[in-house]
Design a protein around this motif. Structure first.
Motif: not given
Length: 1831
Positions: A1329-1330, A1376-1377, A1537-1541, A1558-1570
């Protein structure tokens, strides 16, 4: 070949003009090797006698360098990451960064409207050039404002540095450093901003340790991280560099003479055939002098002025004389001025200064050809082979005061005339005399043919017949003044002995009479200089600057002595002899004596007049340096202990480099001497000897080291001809005597010659003349015995990957060969070669000290064609004169290793001994011999009283089979004893086809010292490549001394039909020492027999790892507590610290559900970084301590006074440390980062796992099998393409009668010998398992400088391509695979993970790949199948991955290691062997129920397995490894370079659970109100219509991701008279955010033509700007502020408290993060830069920031501006601003009339005119008609 720099006469080029040498103190060996200074492995195995008799190895190993290594192109890769820029000066700019290396330019993208753009773009530049060209290239970073396709933009500022400066940094890189920008057009302006970047320069084979690239936190400390080498001040000043060019002489002709003759016929004047000018290059700028038409001795008197920051980051000024030509200008000669050599940055230092002094230029030979094949030499590449010209220059530097008004602002190069300097300024002209005598000329290459050969010696243009220069006017002038000046054209053209010029005083004889060569053997000729030795002599005139050379000589001699001593010490360490520390103490003692002697000698020069400023300053600084070095050496001598030898050796080597650097004189005087071998009037080969080496002085220390001595000189081919195989052969070897000195002191010039000669002068000559020939009547006859024992690791010269080597020994004019041994790379000849009747000329003492050189060449015998050269080595014999006894300590000589070289690459080692014995004789024999030779009677010759000590007898040939071959005699050959060698045969892997046929039935043959063993035959390699019988052994007689063990040969043959065997490949194990079995030491093993040792692992009580609690009564259990959760207690401390520091602390309990694998990963990287930081700090502290110790001892302070004296040192050190501390504070400060939640961690390795665990060769070794010829070109001699497969197995050797204890142990299997308990090698099915986490710094593959990477995994026949999931335009992709592949070991065990670049059309390109041998990992005792986690849990992100639980693993390990245990006891204890471990015993399952378990206990044992006696070793933890990606097209240079195990699970065990996500983190959705509520104090831009009062029409603009993507504007507040504006306006910015990396993620198409969207990550920065609205012209920008949402200053409560300090002192003020506070309101300042680039306050804004998540935003939506839902009320604006709406017409009238009244009046006038004209034209016909008709 070369041992350090103990130079032979041949090699000692004056290093000042060998441009290849960049003298960077800390260039590592690799770079030095590239630059031609040090050969790899400069230490030879020194004579075994070196220590006992203190005979230095210089005696036995001469140091000769055959092939030029400089000037040869090498691969380089420069990678530059532009991260961001800050504090750029200018208003509302759109900055682009341009990165330039040499002539290559690359640009970043453009960022709109910001002064601190964030790029994070990576650029790679590839070069294939010689090192010195590379290191002189300039790296230039410039920031350009608003560049686009149509316009080039305006330059904000630039930063320049040469590549050499980067390469001389530790790790060859600057990482995350800030470059200071300055404006080249305005030097009075200060800093124009900063660019943060990484710059790395990688040569082939350098590996760069990049700090880990994960969540980059911004280091805001700019001042502490400037992009400057250590020791350079941050505030650099501008300076002018003046390079004055006065005149030149001795130029060669650069034009054909045909045209000149035509001209002469017409015009009747004779012109010089060269039009010279000088070009000076410095830090990327060029300046030229004027062209002096047709002059061999041009006079310019001009100066070139550069303006550059001081100290400059460019090391060399390049001065080049060029010939101006209509077609193209060519270089005549080049000289480099190294600024570090002409200045000194110490507190008593001096600015760069030089001259006025002559510099000599060398290059190609002087005859003019249209296509000069050695033109490179004139450009300063490689070693010049002939004198070209000399140039009178001087350099000065003046620091500018940029405040003075009359200063010129620009940095353009200027050229202006200077006044002439007097003749005497460079020293008084003196007549010099050079004498040379050729005692022997042998080893002349046969290719030259048998035409007569002569040798010519030249110094400058003197002595040069063929292509010296025609007579010039200045000489005629001097002649008139009555000086008897000697010119080339008046030399005797034919310098034979019988005819000479009448004018006796003037003659110079510069070449030997031509002679036909004799044959030595099939490769070489020699010249018959038997009794008659030809001589040459030259008179020449030079300025008398001998003092400079004397100074260099004194230092060089100290350095040579030191180097010789250090080589000895290394030798002693390498051969593991006793007392290296004594030898080192001796060396340091010698050094300190040498230094003090130097200071006393130099002292007498201090007040000599008539020297240049540099001479005076240099002398002072040399004396200071040498003095301090002597003190330090004394000091270090007292600290040399057995355990500190290696460190102190390093320090001593630093001394050596420092002395060498000091000794190199930047101001030349007498040019170097060239010796050319001429045949047929052509120049064939040359040698170059620095004039300082043969310069004579009355003071012994000042004399050159080769002056008046007989030296061996090897001639080589000029320039590029000497590259590659052509440069391997010796062109000629001369024994040469040289002497150079003032003509007036020439009476001593023959002193150094060996006695017994009579001088023969040219006929008809007076007596004052030097001889033309020396005739030797005295001979000394010697016998040379060469004991050739064996050679190892030779080059493979046949296609089979083996050689048939023989050795040829040359001595004087004789040569002999050993026998040929077939098919081996490690021949043991065991042969004695005897050279009888060798005639040597020389004094007994001299011969003893400096015996003549023996050359040994190695050839490969081929059945057809001539033998192929495979290497050469040099040796010096031990000499016994006839009156000395033959006995210890010097005789019989011991075998020694000599390094064999081919070109610049090491080609093996020779084990041999050489002795030279004088043959005793009686007078009568001599008389007879002489009569026979000369046919005339000779008077009785007196022979010194020779004691008749006869030669030691020779034994006859012992081995009847070998015929008349003499073996090496007993006292010299090594003592043998019986060894048994056991071989473990495991299997063969990856065998390639041989002659297109597959290997089917291979077998392995092992051979060592004539004995050997064969493996079982593999019946079907395809089905199972493993051997059926695992262990076999054989016995053999080997030397007792381990260093002399012969190599062991491994050969693989393929058994074909009809009993044919074909060699597949072979491997030679050159040192068997690693495989010697040492029985386990019983005493140390069970150190804990007194009782059990307990290791505690629970969190309470918090004892640090350092404190070990041991109960002391001996019989009870010793309790050792090791605290696992040590970071917990640290955190407590940290929290306390934080509470004190920063007000309220909001605790955030990290929610279990939020944590995922990435949390673990990022936490681990943080830990990795912290560890690195603490290591750095510890190292720094250790260094500081050592500095203090040394300082203390130098001042003889007792240690207890240290803290007083040390304070100054400490302060200096503190400055260095402060920047580091700032960084670590940033990591601690409460505002910076929340307290670390307790996250389970894994280990992140910064390199591949193999390098941490010794390639997993704990019992199974991999031997590469080679076949085919070794590469020709030493740069490309990569053996990778010669590998035809791998043999897996192991060796074990031991002396034969082995003690009984081992064999008696229980379960001892006699068949397995020493390889007990080894798993069986049957095929096994495994699930592999790579996990591929991410890649960093990939090499760009597309034109746009990016790549579209995806992963491909190959194992055996299965291949997984992840092509559809490529990541667009990304050089740092997060994959992240995980991939599952089933495999069967041993057939499929090599895993290849590659990264490819996706292309829309065409094939995909390989970026790089990495290979992993899974089999070694699988069988390793480090248990690399599945990493062991730090904690055991049954669910969640840290779920246990292995199908075997910790307790099962532990039980298995105990069983295999035959250890007692594990015994689980009550109270959370477990006992294994005699260690007791403790730990928690409960575990929570998914429903939160607690259960009893032993798993934690078992796991705690596994995590401390290395503490178990006998079988313990560190088990592989849960980890991520970082593997370099390589590409065959660019060998040796990382492509990313490759990071793996990798996890592996045997199929016969229970199946593992699903792979971790280990799939890449989904970014979290925010709303900034100024909400922009109000502004205040905004500066007023416009004038009102009527009143002319100042006012502004204010609006506010804001954006988060980028101006183009999401900028939003408020409405306009018109006619604000006070700078107050009321808005009540809301901006809404939705964005996606990665919390762990603190970056906003944007996906957008890069351009219209992009195929797909590209993902960008940018820091979350909110930009707010205030503008003044204009109706008819562009709006005016007033000010801006950028808030980093993670850390921005808290807003002020009221407008009054809001000021500039909130921005200026951003570092000091407490900051807040919107991601924690969620809602913030306050006043923030707007700033802009005024004309003087000062920050000014241009307004204030009251704003409210409110951050909500996407879900919350859906629940409570809000409107933009003041719209629904949740509308804001209308602002209450005063009337002035509403004027528009009340009286629009009135205000319009005012507005228009006020601004445009003249325009309106003019327009009206014009309209009236036009109207009248129109009417006139309309009515004129009617009037005309009326007139005509007369109506």
């Amino acid at each position: 070949m070369k041992l350090g720099k103990a130079k032979s006469s041949k090699d000692d080029h004056k290093r000042g003009d060998e441009p290849a040498i960049l003298e960077m103190e800390d260039l590592d060996k690799k770079a030095m090797r590239l630059a031609g200074m040090l050969e790899p492995d400069t230490i030879s195995l020194a004579s075994v006698t070196a220590v006992t008799t203190n005979v230095s190895n210089k005696r036995s190993k001469p140091d000769i360098k055959m092939e030029p290594s400089s000037g040869r192109p090498v691969d380089y890769q420069i990678s530059i990451t532009v991260i961001e820029a800050r504090q750029l000066i200018g208003l509302n700019m759109d900055p682009v960064v341009c990165v330039e290396v040499g002539d290559d330019k690359k640009y970043t993208s453009m960022k709109e409207s910001t002064n601190c753009p964030y790029y994070n773009e990576y650029f790679v530049f590839d070069f294939h050039v010689p090192p010195d060209v590379m290191f002189d290239k300039i790296i230039k970073l410039s920031v350009i404002h608003s560049k686009n396709l149509l316009r080039s933009g305006t330059l904000v500022g630039t930063f320049k540095m040469d590549v050499g400066t980067v390469y001389s940094q530790p790790e060859h890189q600057f990482y995350h450093k800030w470059a200071i920008l300055s404006d080249p057009d305005d030097i009075t302006a200060g800093c124009k901003g900063y660019v943060k970047c990484d710059i790395a320069v990688v040569g082939k084979g350098d590996n760069i340790k990049t700090p880990h690239k994960a969540n980059e936190t911004d280091e805001d400390d700019i001042e502490g991280n400037l992009l400057l080498p250590e020791g350079i001040p941050a505030e650099r000043q501008w300076a002018r560099f003046y390079v004055k060019i006065h005149r030149a002489e001795g130029l060669p002709k650069m034009n054909t003479s045909i045209m000149a003759n035509v001209k002469k016929a017409f015009i009747g004047e004779n012109r010089d055939l060269v039009d010279p000018y000088v070009q000076v290059q410095f830090s990327g700028q060029k300046g030229k002098t004027s062209v002096q038409k047709s002059s061999y001795e041009p006079i310019w008197n001009e100066q070139v002025i550069f303006t550059e920051l001081f100290p400059p980051l460019c090391k060399r000024i390049k001065v080049q004389i060029r010939d101006s030509d209509k077609v193209n200008d060519v270089a005549i000669g080049t000289h480099f001025i190294d600024l570090r050599k002409i200045s000194n940055d110490g507190d008593k230092g001096f600015l760069p200064t030089l001259g006025p002094a002559w510099v000599n230029m060398y290059g190609s030979t002087r005859q003019y050809t249209l296509m000069d094949e050695h033109q490179d030499l004139n450009d300063g590449l490689g070693e010049g082979v002939s004198f070209r010209a000399r140039l009178l220059i001087s350099v000065a530097v003046e620091i500018l005061d940029t405040t003075s008004p009359e200063i010129i602002c620009s940095t353009d190069v200027q050229v202006e005339p200077v006044s002439n300097i007097s003749e005497s300024a460079t020293g008084k002209m003196e007549e010099f005399f050079l004498f040379g005598s050729f005692l022997e000329a042998t080893m002349i290459d046969r290719k030259i043919g048998d035409k007569p050969i002569s040798f010519e010696i030249t110094i400058g243009n003197y002595g040069n017949h063929i292509d010296g220069v025609s007579k010039s006017s200045s000489v005629k002038k001097k002649k008139k003044e009555g000086e008897n000046q000697e010119e080339e054209n008046e030399l005797i053209q034919n310098s034979s002995e019988d005819e000479a010029d009448e004018d006796a005083d003037l003659t110079s004889v510069s070449s030997t009479p031509p002679m036909k060569p004799f044959i030595t053997d099939r490769n070489y000729f020699h010249l018959p200089y038997f009794e008659k030795k030809p001589c040459v002599y030259i008179k020449s005139w030079w300025q008398d600057q001998r003092r400079r050379l004397y100074n260099s000589n004194m230092m060089d001699k100290i350095a040579d002595k030191l180097e010789e001593g250090l080589n000895d010490v290394q030798e002693v360490i390498k051969t593991e002899k006793a007392f290296p520390e004594r030898r080192l103490r001796g060396v340091l003692e010698e050094l300190s004596i040498g230094c003090s002697r130097y200071v006393t000698l130099a002292n007498k020069d201090v007040n000599l007049a008539g020297r240049t400023k540099l001479d005076r300053e240099r002398l002072k600084s040399c004396m200071r340096e040498m003095d301090s070095m002597g003190q330090q050496a004394k000091q270090i001598r007292t600290q040399v202990k057995k355990n500190t030898v290696k460190e102190k050796l390093k320090l001593a080597q630093n001394f050596l480099q420092r002395i060498r650097f000091l000794a190199d004189e930047p101001q030349h005087s007498i040019p170097d001497v060239f010796i050319w071998m001429m045949s047929n009037n052509k120049r064939i080969a040359y040698a170059r000897i620095p004039s300082k080496d043969i310069l004579y002085s009355v003071v012994d220390e000042e004399t050159g080291k080769d002056c008046g001595k007989v030296k061996a000189v090897f001639l080589k081919l000029p320039g590029k001809k000497g590259f590659g195989p052509a440069g391997w052969t010796v062109q000629a070897k001369l024994e040469l005597y040289l002497w150079l000195g003032l003509n007036k002191s020439r009476k001593d010039f023959l002193h150094g010659l060996p006695n017994g000669f009579e001088e023969i002068r040219a006929t008809k000559m007076g007596h004052g003349l030097p001889p033309v020939t020396l005739v030797y009547d005295m001979k000394q006859v010697f016998q040379l015995r060469a004991h050739m024992y064996q050679a190892r690791s030779l080059f493979a010269a046949d296609s089979s990957g083996l050689s048939d080597p023989f050795a040829r020994v040359f001595f004087s004019s004789q040569s002999q060969v050993t026998e040929v041994l077939n098919e081996t790379l490690c021949p043991t000849w065991d042969q004695l070669l005897v050279f009888d009747d060798v005639e040597l000329f020389g004094e007994a003492t001299e011969l003893r000290d400096d015996p003549p050189i023996i050359v040994v060449e190695f050839y490969d015998q081929d059945t057809v064609g001539k033998a192929e050269f495979i290497g050469r080595t040099f040796a010096k014999p031990t000499i016994k004169m006839r009156d000395e006894p033959y006995g210890p300590p010097r005789f019989p000589p011991q075998l020694e290793y000599y390094q064999i070289y081919r070109g610049n690459s090491i080609a093996g080692e020779l084990l041999a001994a050489f002795e030279l014995l004088q043959i005793p004789f009686d007078a009568e024999e001599i008389r007879r011999a002489l009569i026979a030779v000369h046919d005339f009677a000779v008077p009785q010759i007196k022979v010194g009283q020779g004691g008749r000590a006869d030669l030691p007898p020779l034994e006859g040939p012992t081995d009847s089979e070998r015929g008349p071959i003499l073996p090496v005699p007993l006292g010299i050959r090594p003592v043998l004893s019986r060894y048994r060698i056991e071989v473990l045969f495991w299997g063969l892997r990856d065998l390639k086809r041989i002659n297109l046929a597959q290997v089917d039935r291979p077998r392995v043959d092992i051979e060592c010292a004539g004995r050997g063993v064969q493996s079982a035959l593999i019946q079907n390699y395809k089905k199972n490549p493993n051997f059926s019988t695992l262990v076999k052994w054989f016995e053999v007689d080997l030397p007792e001394n381990e260093l002399l063990h012969p190599p062991l040969n491994i050969r693989v043959v393929d058994c074909r039909a009809f009993g044919r065997y074909i060699l597949v490949g072979s491997h030679a194990v050159s040192t068997l020492r690693h495989y010697i079995y040492s029985p386990p030491d019983k005493s140390c093993n069970n150190w804990a027999t007194a009782g059990d040792v307990s290791v505690s692992l629970e969190a309470e009580p918090p004892i640090r790892k350092m404190d070990t609690v041991v109960k002391l009564d001996a019989m009870s259990d010793a309790v050792v507590k090791v605290d696992m959760n040590e970071d917990e207690s640290d955190k407590e401390k940290k929290k306390k610290k934080k509470k004190k520091k920063g007000g309220v602390e909001e605790e955030e309990e990290t929610d279990e559900r939020v944590l995922d694998w990435w949390s673990k990963y990022f936490a681990s990287i943080e830990t990795l970084k912290e560890n690195l930081r603490s290591q750095e700090a510890a190292q720094a502290e250790a260094e500081e301590r050592e500095d203090l110790e040394i300082a203390a001892e130098a001042a003889d302070i007792r240690p207890d006074d240290l803290h007083l004296k040390g304070s100054k040192m400490k302060e200096r050190f503190k400055e260095k440390k402060s920047s580091k501390q700032k960084r670590s504070q940033a990591a601690d400060g409460s505002e910076k980062r929340p307290p670390k939640a307790r996250v389970d961690e894994l280990v992140v390795y910064n390199r591949e796992l193999e390098s941490e665990y010794g390639n997993f060769e704990d019992w199974l070794h991999t031997f590469n099998l080679y076949r085919g010829k070794a590469g020709d070109d030493d740069e490309h001699a990569l053996d990778d393409d010669r590998i035809v497969g791998r043999f897996k197995g192991s060796l074990c050797m031991y002396k034969v009668p082995l003690s009984q204890e081992i064999t008696r142990e229980a379960g001892y299997d006699p068949n397995m010998g020493m390889f007990q308990s080894i798993p069986h090698n049957d095929p096994i099915h495994v699930l592999v398992r790579v996990y591929v986490v991410r890649a960093t710094d990939l090499h760009p593959a597309d034109i746009n400088g990016k790549a579209d990477p995806y992963v491909v995994i190959k194992l055996g026949k299965s291949e997984v391509k992840d092509k559809e999931n490529y990541i667009s335009k990304q050089l740092n992709p997060v994959f992240g695979k995980s991939f599952d592949i089933e495999a069967t070991f041993p057939m499929e065990s090599m895993l290849t993970v590659s990264v490819y670049d996706w292309d829309l059309v065409g094939t995909d390109d390989l970026i790089g790949e990495t290979k992993i041998d899974l089999e070694n990992r699988f069988y390793s005792k480090f248990r690399a199948t599945c990493g062991i986690a730090s904690n055991y849990s049954m669910h969640g992100y840290n779920i246990w991955r292995d199908p075997m639980k910790p307790s099962q693993i532990l039980a298995k390990l105990c069983k295999e290691g035959k250890i007692d245990g594990p015994h689980y006891g009550p109270g959370g204890k477990v006992k294994v062997a005699n260690r007791i471990f403790t730990g928690p015993t409960e575990i929570e399952d998914e429903n939160g129920l607690k259960k009893q378990t032993e798993e934690h206990l078992a796991l705690s044992v596994l995590n401390h397995w290395e503490e178990i006696p006998r079988v313990g070793c560190k088990l592989v933890p849960e980890h991520v490894e970082t593997r370099p990606l390589l590409n065959l097209d660019k060998p040796g240079i990382e492509q990313g370079r490759l990071e793996m195990w990798v996890d592996m699970f045997p199929m016969d065990m229970p199946a593992p659970g699903p792979a971790i996500d280990i799939s890449p983190r989904k970014p979290k959705s925010f709303e900034l109100r100024v909400i922009i509520w109000n502004t205040d104090d905004v500066i007023l831009e416009d004038d009102a219509f009527l009143t002319g009062e100042k006012m502004s029409d204010i609006y506010v603009r804001g954006w988060l991701k980028g101006q183009q993507e999401d900028k939003q504007d408020t409405d306009v507040h018109y006619h604000s008279l006070t700078g107050e504006g009321n808005f009540n306006w809301r901006f809404v910015f939705p964005f996606d955010y990665l919390v762990a990396e603190e970056k906003i993620v944007i996906s957008k198409k890069e351009s219209m033509f992009s195929w797909d969207e590209t993902e960008y990550k940018i820091p979350p920065r909110l930009t707010m700007q205030v503008w003044d609205a204009d109706h008819f012209s562009a709006d005016d920008f007033l000010g801006a502020i950028e808030l980093d949402l993670n850390r921005f200053p808290r807003g002020a409560k009221t407008a009054k408290q809001c000021n500039l300090d909130m921005i200026r002192n951003e570092q000091e003020l407490p900051t807040i993060s919107i991601f924690k506070q969620k809602r913030v309101k306050g006043w923030w300042p707007f700033v802009a830069r005024d004309e003087n680039d000062e920050m000014e306050l241009t307004g204030k804004v009251e704003a409210e920031l409110h951050l909500v998540t996407a879900e919350e935003a859906e629940k409570s939506p809000v409107g933009l501006g003041r719209n629904e839902p949740d509308p804001l009320e209308k602002p209450n604006r005063p009337d002035t601003s509403l004027m528009w709406f009340l009286g629009p017409l009135k205000s319009l009238r005012y507005f228009i009339w006020h601004n445009y009244r003249w325009l309106i009046l003019k327009a009206l006038g014009l309209i009236l005119l036009l109207l009248m004209l129109g009417l006139f034209l309309y009515s004129i016909p009617g009037y005309l008609v009326k007139k005509i008709l007369g109506a």
